[in-house]
Scaffold this motif. Structure first.
Motif, PDB file in Angstrom:
ATOM      1  N   THR A   1      83.471  61.803  24.968  1.00  0.00           N
ATOM      2  CA  THR A   1      82.906  62.787  26.302  1.00  0.00           C
ATOM      3  C   THR A   1      83.090  63.842  25.900  1.00  0.00           C
ATOM      4  O   THR A   1      83.416  64.802  27.371  1.00  0.00           O
ATOM      5  CB  THR A   1      84.032  62.467  27.395  1.00  0.00           C
ATOM      6  OG1 THR A   1      85.643  62.452  26.947  1.00  0.00           O
ATOM      7  CG2 THR A   1      84.504  60.873  27.447  1.00  0.00           C
ATOM      8  N   ILE A   2      83.733  65.155  25.350  1.00  0.00           N
ATOM      9  CA  ILE A   2      83.962  66.407  25.221  1.00  0.00           C
ATOM     10  C   ILE A   2      82.950  66.555  24.105  1.00  0.00           C
ATOM     11  O   ILE A   2      82.995  66.601  23.022  1.00  0.00           O
ATOM     12  CB  ILE A   2      85.539  66.813  25.189  1.00  0.00           C
ATOM     13  CG1 ILE A   2      85.957  66.032  26.403  1.00  0.00           C
ATOM     14  CG2 ILE A   2      85.250  68.529  24.721  1.00  0.00           C
ATOM     15  CD1 ILE A   2      87.011  66.305  26.398  1.00  0.00           C
TER      16      ILE A   2
ATOM     17  N   LYS B   1      82.195  64.849  36.159  1.00  0.00           N
ATOM     18  CA  LYS B   1      81.874  65.651  34.456  1.00  0.00           C
ATOM     19  C   LYS B   1      82.099  67.042  35.139  1.00  0.00           C
ATOM     20  O   LYS B   1      82.008  66.895  36.743  1.00  0.00           O
ATOM     21  CB  LYS B   1      80.559  64.442  35.051  1.00  0.00           C
ATOM     22  CG  LYS B   1      79.817  63.392  34.679  1.00  0.00           C
ATOM     23  CD  LYS B   1      78.739  63.731  34.716  1.00  0.00           C
ATOM     24  CE  LYS B   1      77.497  62.038  34.160  1.00  0.00           C
ATOM     25  NZ  LYS B   1      76.568  61.863  34.263  1.00  0.00           N
TER      26      LYS B   1
ATOM     27  N   LYS C   1      82.170  68.019  29.606  1.00  0.00           N
ATOM     28  CA  LYS C   1      83.283  66.353  29.960  1.00  0.00           C
ATOM     29  C   LYS C   1      82.616  65.707  30.733  1.00  0.00           C
ATOM     30  O   LYS C   1      81.859  66.201  32.026  1.00  0.00           O
ATOM     31  CB  LYS C   1      84.654  66.904  30.146  1.00  0.00           C
ATOM     32  CG  LYS C   1      85.065  65.979  30.821  1.00  0.00           C
ATOM     33  CD  LYS C   1      85.586  64.753  29.395  1.00  0.00           C
ATOM     34  CE  LYS C   1      86.022  63.714  29.748  1.00  0.00           C
ATOM     35  NZ  LYS C   1      87.667  63.637  30.104  1.00  0.00           N
ATOM     36  N   GLU C   2      81.963  64.507  30.322  1.00  0.00           N
ATOM     37  CA  GLU C   2      81.324  63.591  30.067  1.00  0.00           C
ATOM     38  C   GLU C   2      81.444  61.974  30.733  1.00  0.00           C
ATOM     39  O   GLU C   2      82.611  61.590  29.280  1.00  0.00           O
ATOM     40  CB  GLU C   2      79.767  63.719  29.868  1.00  0.00           C
ATOM     41  CG  GLU C   2      78.993  64.551  30.291  1.00  0.00           C
ATOM     42  CD  GLU C   2      77.751  64.443  29.510  1.00  0.00           C
ATOM     43  OE1 GLU C   2      76.942  64.706  30.256  1.00  0.00           O
ATOM     44  OE2 GLU C   2      77.208  64.602  28.918  1.00  0.00           O
ATOM     45  N   SER C   3      81.675  61.667  32.115  1.00  0.00           N
ATOM     46  CA  SER C   3      82.286  60.151  31.829  1.00  0.00           C
ATOM     47  C   SER C   3      81.133  59.276  33.285  1.00  0.00           C
ATOM     48  O   SER C   3      80.452  60.370  33.281  1.00  0.00           O
ATOM     49  CB  SER C   3      84.088  60.450  32.260  1.00  0.00           C
ATOM     50  OG  SER C   3      84.141  61.032  33.590  1.00  0.00           O
TER      51      SER C   3
ATOM     52  N   THR D   1      81.567  71.013  34.371  1.00  0.00           N
ATOM     53  CA  THR D   1      81.277  72.051  32.972  1.00  0.00           C
ATOM     54  C   THR D   1      82.143  73.391  33.321  1.00  0.00           C
ATOM     55  O   THR D   1      82.033  73.231  34.703  1.00  0.00           O
ATOM     56  CB  THR D   1      79.819  71.783  32.530  1.00  0.00           C
ATOM     57  OG1 THR D   1      79.596  73.145  31.471  1.00  0.00           O
ATOM     58  CG2 THR D   1      79.204  72.572  33.433  1.00  0.00           C
TER      59      THR D   1
END
Length: 761
Positions: free
Chosen positions: A358-359, A402, A396-398, A404
């Motif tokens: 995710t990172i 999300k 960071k993506e989930s 940045t």
């Protein structure tokens, strides 16, 4: 018995080893071929069994059987790949008929076009190649809200939603990047027309101050994305074009890719005598783009671009010359044989690291150089520019949340001198001769841009985005040429820190339709020359232009994805409007003079008449309605409040038709109508509206598995319409001469050529 036991044991070991091998994991990655963006939720279907797995949010996938797989994702062309080894990288090419599903890398948080809260547009390779690949203007002008005027191949001005229309020469107040390298200087000036169109995979555009997350770009954001090689492919291709007015262009492209390394190199040579006097043009470019994958978590990329350009300048002409002898150059520019001789280079190195699922972090360092020499009737300008900077961000993506944040910093070091031009003292036809030194300046321009953006899914249908940008810009000017008649102009000026917030919202009405809206703040600082007063002092009271953008739009698809329709309405309010006040022949200073209001409507649509494998017939339509007004504008004793904004057409209409056949015959027909443009702030003079019609057709044939040929012919301005391809607003005549408002456009002209591609493997 003992022999039988041995045979059974050997059989068991062979069976076990085959079973283990057949069940061993084979991992790979799916990416966007143009941008290297990981593609999630790609359907990976095993031939014959139709067993399906999906790539994760990093584009990674795992399979247990070697074989032939189909990779499918909406927005991209299906790809059939025979996987014979571990760690394959699968590149998917975008489908021009499903752009709403394509990942837009220009967003700080990559997202599909139909989930973006800004008004965005993708110009594909196919759209670029529909034109002659000589001139960028026909490509950009098909996008609603974007208008590029070009007085010559090296004389251009790009505006987005009217921003930048008051810049007299060149493009400003619009941010631009070549991949991850900024093309916009610390002065806010941008040059993208010098780059080779054939080296680009696509162009991404974000319109309005929603792009302020990238910094000082009040009007919008343009990203040029260079081509990459296909995975495990090597090819060489050559394209040669000839045409009207002495046009000759040759492009050589070499691309090669292995399991971990991807390299693409493009060399081009373009020359043209030009329709007008004193307008010959000669340009050579080299573009090198490489990517290397160390492992599943680390990737580096290197980009280099070099441009060597010499273009003569016919400049603008008065109305009588424009109407009667449009092929003429401005008298003084022709007598002095004015031109620009420029060499520029860009270098960039990027590292992308995946810390976890995710990172991730992406860091780029870049440098640019420019050397230019420009003889003009009133003086000779010599320029040397170098820049060094870096850009880094963490993402960071989930599923639901999300974010940045990152920072961009660069320094511009700019040295410019002017000399007298003694062409009038030389025999006729000699051209420019450098005289005595008139000025000598060194500038240091510092630019810091920090940003944060987050996306949060309120529900399965609604997402809210919040962004904040912090910018700090300052100039330091050193005058190395001052005396009693030339006061010392040395000094420094630091603009106040600027915070630009953005709030965006997207909502899915149905599977095929979505709404988006945003409220965003943007700004653009003045150039150094705009801060200088006639007495040689820096005007510390001058302020950056600032603006608030309010926008709502919709993206929809109908008839089984055959019709795509995007529209937006917006209001952009600009304060501290910067205007150029003329103080002499081609000499100006900048002033804050008021406010403007930009109300607009934009529509882009595409209709696919057939959804057949071997036949294609598409209609492309775009419409821009501009209602831009001076809200509060007082220039000296003149009150222009309520007048139309100068330099922007009232509307732009585009209609295009393109087709492909299984016989290799392809073509396109494009019609454009541009409304009248106010030339003066008083609105006492407008250009005439005009129509342009361009046509191109060709024949593409695969001669065998390794050799392809493409032969083409194009005609521009089929009906030979006279029009002004660029205007110089508020021009003033000196010494009894008439104002020079007009850059005449090219009459009917043709081009023809061929492309040969050799695929080595």
């Amino acid at each position: 018995m003992k022999f039988t036991k041995i045979i059974c044991l050997l059989f068991f070991l062979i069976f076990f080893s085959l079973t283990v091998f057949s069940q061993s994991k084979i991992s790979g990655k799916v990416i966007d071929q143009d941008t290297n963006t990981p593609l999630s939720h790609v359907s990976i279907i095993l031939k014959n069994t139709n067993d399906t797995i999906y790539s994760n949010n990093l584009g990674h996938f795992e399979i247990y059987n070697l074989g032939t797989y189909t990779f499918h994702k909406p927005g991209y062309e299906d790809k059939i790949e025979n996987i014979l080894e571990n760690h394959p990288i699968i590149q998917l090419q975008i489908n021009p008929n499903e752009l709403h599903e394509v990942m837009i890398s220009s967003n700080q948080i990559a997202k599909t076009q139909n989930t973006s809260y800004t008004s965005s547009q993708i110009i594909t390779t196919q759209s670029i190649e529909q034109n002659n690949t000589i001139d960028l203007a026909p490509v950009l002008n098909q996008v609603s809200g974007v208008f590029m005027q070009n007085g010559a191949l090296n004389t251009n001005r790009i505006t987005i939603r009217g921003i930048g229309s008051r810049n007299l020469y060149g493009t400003s107040k619009i941010r631009a990047y070549f991949k991850d390298i900024p093309l916009t200087t610390g002065n806010g000036e941008t040059t993208i027309e010098d780059f080779e169109l054939s080296s680009l995979a696509r162009i991404e555009i974000i319109k309005g101050s929603g792009s302020s997350i990238y910094g000082a770009g009040l009007g919008g954001f343009i990203k040029l994305i260079p081509k990459t090689a296909g995975f495990n492919q090597t090819s060489i291709q050559n394209t040669t074009t000839i045409g009207s007015f002495g046009l000759f262009k040759d492009v050589i492209e070499l691309s090669s890719s292995t399991k971990k390394t991807n390299i693409n190199t493009v060399f081009s040579h373009t020359q043209n005598d030009g329709y007008r006097n004193n307008s010959s043009y000669n340009r050579k470019t080299i573009t090198f783009n490489a990517n290397h994958y160390f492992n599943e978590r680390d990737e580096i990329s290197f980009l280099a671009s070099f441009v060597d350009l010499k273009g003569y300048i016919p400049s603008s002409v008065d109305e009588q010359t424009y109407l009667n002898t449009p092929e003429s150059a401005a008298f003084t520019w022709e007598q002095s044989k004015g031109y620009e001789d420029t060499r520029r280079s860009l270098l960039g190195l990027s590292w992308h690291h995946q810390y976890s699922n995710t990172i991730s972090q992406k860091t780029s360092v870049f440098s640019s150089f420019k050397n230019a020499y420009e003889p003009r009737p009133f003086n000779i300008l010599s320029e040397n520019l170098s820049a060094l900077g870096f850009r880094s961000r963490i993402l960071k993506e989930s599923t639901e949340f999300k974010w940045t944040f990152g920072i961009e910093f660069f320094n511009d070091f700019y040295n410019w001198k002017t000399f007298g031009n003694l062409y009038q003292d030389a025999p006729s036809g000699t051209g420019s001769i450098q005289g005595n030194l008139l000025s000598n300046f060194k500038e240091k321009r510092y630019y810091v841009n920090a940003f944060f953006e987050t996306d949060y899914s309120i529900s399965n249908k609604t997402e809210v985005s919040v962004g904040l940008n912090f910018n700090k810009t300052n100039y330091k000017l050193k005058d190395y040429y001052n005396n009693d008649s030339n006061p010392d102009q040395s000094g420094s000026y630091t603009f106040k820190s600027v915070l630009s917030p953005t709030l965006g919202l997207t909502h899915s009405i149905s599977k095929n339709s979505s709404l988006y809206s945003n409220i965003s703040h943007g700004f653009s600082p003045p150039t150094t020359t705009e801060t200088l007063l006639p007495d040689g002092l820096i005007n510390t009271n001058i302020k950056p232009e600032t603006g608030w953008n309010f926008e709502i739009g919709s993206r929809s698809i109908f008839f089984n994805n055959r019709l795509q329709c995007n529209f937006s309405v917006y209001r952009l309010n600009i304060s501290n409007l910067l205007v150029a006040k003329r103080t002499g022949n081609d000499e100006y200073i900048g002033l804050n003079a008021g406010k403007t209001r930009h109300d607009g409507f934009e529509l882009d649509s595409r209709f696919q008449w057939f959804k057949l494998k071997n036949y294609k017939l598409n209609t492309i339509f775009s419409y821009t309605l501009n209602r831009y007004k001076f809200k509060d504008f007082i220039d000296g004793d003149n009150d222009y409040s309520g007048n139309d904004l100068t330099g922007v057409p009232g509307h732009i209409f585009n209609l295009g038709l393109d087709f492909n056949t299984p016989f290799g015959i392809y073509g396109n027909l494009h019609f454009q109508n541009v409304g009248s443009i106010p030339i003066t702030d008083s609105n006492s003079l407008y250009t005439d509206s005009y129509n342009l019609t361009n046509f191109k057709m060709g024949w593409l044939k695969n001669l065998n598995k390794t050799l392809n040929i493409n032969v083409f012919l194009g005609i521009n301005n089929i009906f030979d319409k006279a029009y002004a391809s660029q205007i110089l607003i508020n021009a003033t005549g000196f010494n009894g001469s008439q104002p020079r408002y007009y850059y005449p456009g090219n009459p009917i002209n043709y081009y023809t050529g061929f492309n040969i591609t050799y695929n080595i493997n």
